[in-house]
Design an enzyme around this catalytic site. Structure first.
Site, PDB file in Angstrom:
ATOM      1  N   GLY A 223       0.803  -1.216   0.000  1.00 31.64           N
ATOM      2  CA  GLY A 223       0.000   0.000   0.000  1.00 31.64           C
ATOM      3  C   GLY A 223       0.835   1.263   0.000  1.00 31.64           C
ATOM      4  N   CYS A 224       1.916   1.264   0.765  1.00 34.21           N
ATOM      5  CA  CYS A 224       2.768   2.449   0.855  1.00 34.21           C
ATOM      6  C   CYS A 224       3.528   2.696  -0.455  1.00 34.21           C
ATOM      7  CB  CYS A 224       3.750   2.297   2.012  1.00 34.21           C
ATOM      8  SG  CYS A 224       2.916   2.142   3.610  1.00 34.21           S
ATOM      9  N   THR A 225       3.873   1.623  -1.135  1.00 37.81           N
ATOM     10  CA  THR A 225       4.528   1.761  -2.437  1.00 37.81           C
ATOM     11  C   THR A 225       3.549   2.338  -3.461  1.00 37.81           C
ATOM     12  OG1 THR A 225       6.009  -0.103  -1.962  1.00 37.81           O
ATOM     13  CG2 THR A 225       5.737   0.525  -4.273  1.00 37.81           C
TER      14      THR A 225
END
Length: 224
Positions: free
Chosen positions: A118-120
């Site tokens: 998700g952060c990527t």
């Protein structure tokens, strides 16, 4: 009579019923991940969980930069308020203060950890829309508990053109009152838009739709 949960059962537990004359062994089988009705991640490379890094050695374990994000929240930053100032190190090890951005809008987004799915996605979405943020005259700053070397590798791998700050110990996260998810077990994903005077004009929280942070902040910036 015996009941088996699968032909490959190797381990079993025997439970005795209350009637001592009728003791039936009941077998309880713990299915392997191949028998689960949903894919169970075996390593961080195929993890679908939005903000946790899964160990390739123990698939049931997870890690985030620091467990110290659990704790008391000093104050909740909200629309119309001025958030606490901070000075943190960026991906190049240089100190960066919030006051550096005074005089221009700034998007400050807190995320759980580098290299998680998700952060990527979120970081790459900010990257892909970076020209739109520049056109709006805004700076983009990402903050997580990862150290500077992790940020440097993350930024290089995905060609991130904006600043990533290291909040080791999650001090700033606590001071800003960023809420956690799963009863505090997972650092929250929250985005703030500050105007030229450093006043918060927008707060957006969405752990499971990381790319929506970009759409919502751009809408707000276009109205400033």
């Amino acid at each position: 009579m015996f009941c088996y949960s699968s032909p490959s059962m190797a381990k079993a537990s025997s439970l005795t019923l209350p009637n001592p004359n009728h003791s039936l062994p009941i077998f309880i089988h713990s299915p392997s991940s191949s028998n689960l009705p949903f894919p169970f991640p075996q390593s961080s490379s195929n993890s679908q969980f939005i903000g946790l890094k899964l160990s390739s050695t123990h698939s049931s374990s997870c890690s985030v930069p620091s467990s110290s994000f659990k704790g008391s929240i000093v104050a909740k930053v909200s629309k119309g308020s001025k958030p606490p100032a901070f000075t943190l190190r960026d991906q190049d090890g240089k100190t960066v203060s919030l006051t550096k951005f005074k005089g221009k809008p700034v998007v400050v987004y807190f995320y759980p950890a580098d290299e998680t799915p998700g952060c990527t996605k979120q970081a790459c979405a900010f990257r892909d829309s970076y020209e739109k943020f520049k056109k709006a005259g805004a700076e983009v700053v990402g903050i997580s508990g990862d150290d500077s070397s992790s940020h440097k590798a993350f930024a290089k791998k995905y060609r991130l053109p904006f600043t990533l700050l290291s909040d080791e110990g999650n001090k700033v996260r606590k001071e800003w009152g960023v809420p956690g998810d799963f009863f505090g077990a997972l650092p929250g994903r929250e985005t703030y838009v500050l105007d030229k005077s450093g006043v918060v004009q927008f707060v957006y929280n969405n752990q499971f739709q990381p790319e929506k942070h970009i759409d919502e902040t751009l809408k707000l910036l276009q109205s400033l």
